[in-house]
Design an enzyme around this catalytic site. Sequence first.
Site, PDB file in Angstrom:
ATOM      1  N   HIS A   1      -6.004  -7.439   7.971  1.00  0.00           N
ATOM      2  CA  HIS A   1      -6.139  -7.929   6.601  1.00  0.00           C
ATOM      3  C   HIS A   1      -7.632  -8.004   6.294  1.00  0.00           C
ATOM      4  O   HIS A   1      -8.395  -8.557   7.089  1.00  0.00           O
ATOM      5  CB  HIS A   1      -5.574  -9.350   6.459  1.00  0.00           C
TER       6      HIS A   1
ATOM      7  N   GLU B   1       4.192 -10.544  11.265  1.00  0.00           N
ATOM      8  CA  GLU B   1       5.531 -10.303  10.706  1.00  0.00           C
ATOM      9  C   GLU B   1       5.926  -8.837  10.703  1.00  0.00           C
ATOM     10  O   GLU B   1       7.104  -8.510  10.847  1.00  0.00           O
ATOM     11  CB  GLU B   1       5.615 -10.843   9.271  1.00  0.00           C
ATOM     12  N   VAL B   2       4.951  -7.967  10.474  1.00  0.00           N
ATOM     13  CA  VAL B   2       5.273  -6.541  10.376  1.00  0.00           C
ATOM     14  C   VAL B   2       4.830  -5.854  11.676  1.00  0.00           C
ATOM     15  O   VAL B   2       3.651  -5.903  12.036  1.00  0.00           O
ATOM     16  CB  VAL B   2       4.583  -5.886   9.154  1.00  0.00           C
TER      17      VAL B   2
ATOM     18  N   ASP C   1      -2.224  -5.934  -0.366  1.00  0.00           N
ATOM     19  CA  ASP C   1      -1.118  -6.757   0.117  1.00  0.00           C
ATOM     20  C   ASP C   1      -0.232  -7.151  -1.065  1.00  0.00           C
ATOM     21  O   ASP C   1      -0.726  -7.448  -2.156  1.00  0.00           O
ATOM     22  CB  ASP C   1      -1.668  -8.020   0.810  1.00  0.00           C
ATOM     23  N   ILE C   2       1.063  -7.158  -0.839  1.00  0.00           N
ATOM     24  CA  ILE C   2       2.021  -7.460  -1.906  1.00  0.00           C
ATOM     25  C   ILE C   2       1.952  -8.933  -2.338  1.00  0.00           C
ATOM     26  O   ILE C   2       2.330  -9.268  -3.467  1.00  0.00           O
ATOM     27  CB  ILE C   2       3.445  -7.071  -1.454  1.00  0.00           C
TER      28      ILE C   2
ATOM     29  N   ASN D   1      -3.244 -10.256  13.033  1.00  0.00           N
ATOM     30  CA  ASN D   1      -2.257 -11.062  13.746  1.00  0.00           C
ATOM     31  C   ASN D   1      -1.610 -10.205  14.833  1.00  0.00           C
ATOM     32  O   ASN D   1      -1.240  -9.057  14.578  1.00  0.00           O
ATOM     33  CB  ASN D   1      -1.190 -11.585  12.773  1.00  0.00           C
TER      34      ASN D   1
ATOM     35  N   HIS E   1      -1.968  -3.819  11.894  1.00  0.00           N
ATOM     36  CA  HIS E   1      -2.717  -3.848  10.640  1.00  0.00           C
ATOM     37  C   HIS E   1      -3.773  -4.939  10.720  1.00  0.00           C
ATOM     38  O   HIS E   1      -3.613  -5.928  11.435  1.00  0.00           O
ATOM     39  CB  HIS E   1      -1.794  -4.128   9.444  1.00  0.00           C
TER      40      HIS E   1
HETATM   41  P1  5GP Z   1       1.330 -10.184   9.126  1.00  0.00           P
HETATM   42  O1  5GP Z   1       1.895 -11.552   9.020  1.00  0.00           O
HETATM   43  O2  5GP Z   1       2.272  -9.243   9.850  1.00  0.00           O
HETATM   44  O3  5GP Z   1      -0.061 -10.174   9.692  1.00  0.00           O
HETATM   45  O4  5GP Z   1       1.131  -9.660   7.647  1.00  0.00           O
HETATM   46  C1  5GP Z   1       2.034  -8.881   6.975  1.00  0.00           C
HETATM   47  C2  5GP Z   1       1.556  -8.745   5.540  1.00  0.00           C
HETATM   48  O5  5GP Z   1       2.265  -7.699   4.936  1.00  0.00           O
HETATM   49  C3  5GP Z   1       1.786  -9.988   4.666  1.00  0.00           C
HETATM   50  O6  5GP Z   1       0.527 -10.452   4.162  1.00  0.00           O
HETATM   51  C4  5GP Z   1       2.716  -9.501   3.567  1.00  0.00           C
HETATM   52  O7  5GP Z   1       2.434 -10.074   2.292  1.00  0.00           O
HETATM   53  C5  5GP Z   1       2.496  -8.004   3.580  1.00  0.00           C
HETATM   54  N1  5GP Z   1       3.647  -7.216   3.167  1.00  0.00           N
HETATM   55  C6  5GP Z   1       4.931  -7.349   3.601  1.00  0.00           C
HETATM   56  N2  5GP Z   1       5.728  -6.437   3.016  1.00  0.00           N
HETATM   57  C7  5GP Z   1       4.923  -5.693   2.210  1.00  0.00           C
HETATM   58  C8  5GP Z   1       5.169  -4.578   1.354  1.00  0.00           C
HETATM   59  O8  5GP Z   1       6.290  -4.075   1.209  1.00  0.00           O
HETATM   60  N3  5GP Z   1       4.100  -4.072   0.680  1.00  0.00           N
HETATM   61  C9  5GP Z   1       2.839  -4.584   0.822  1.00  0.00           C
HETATM   62  N4  5GP Z   1       1.871  -4.020   0.118  1.00  0.00           N
HETATM   63  N5  5GP Z   1       2.577  -5.638   1.620  1.00  0.00           N
HETATM   64  C10 5GP Z   1       3.598  -6.184   2.316  1.00  0.00           C
END
Ligand code: 5GP
Length: 125
Positions: A112, A105-106, A39-40, A97, A110
């Site tokens: 974590h 968010e994405v 994760d970034i 999520n 996925h």
């Molecule tokens: P969500 O909230 O959708 O469950 O988690 C999305 C995750 O994607 C977040 O923890 C965020 O830090 C990670 N993320 C967003 N953009 C990028 C990216 O460009 N590269 C990587 N490696 N992680 C990302």
Amino acid sequence: MAVSGIGKYDPNNIFAKILRGEIPCKKVIENDWALAFHDIAPKAPVHVLVIPKGPYVSFADFSQRASDKEIAGFFKTAGDVARMFDLDAPGYRMIGNVGPDSGQEVPHFHVHILGGRPLGPMLVE
Ligand code: 5GP
């Protein structure tokens, strides 16, 4: 902004771009079914994202449309990630999520994998 857990897949989401190699990632594992990468913005010493290769918006979508092989391949990869980081014995958290209430968010399914320290309560009240 949180995304819907279902609906039309957006091929321009950030994880689709990572899968196509248009955006770099720190790769952990890649196979026919899944890609795992750091994760970034890590929230724990180990914070790896595991995504399926196919176009699924969320777990709601994946669990309905993915084949048994895709589902098995995906979850085996998530387990392999945890083992790679020696997390089976100390334990870890696997979070997925799904949709607006979760804050997803994405819009590419996925999970974590978080570990490397005691993670505290599951949810902050
Ligand atoms: P969500 O909230 O959708 O469950 O988690 C999305 C995750 O994607 C977040 O923890 C965020 O830090 C990670 N993320 C967003 N953009 C990028 C990216 O460009 N590269 C990587 N490696 N992680 C990302």
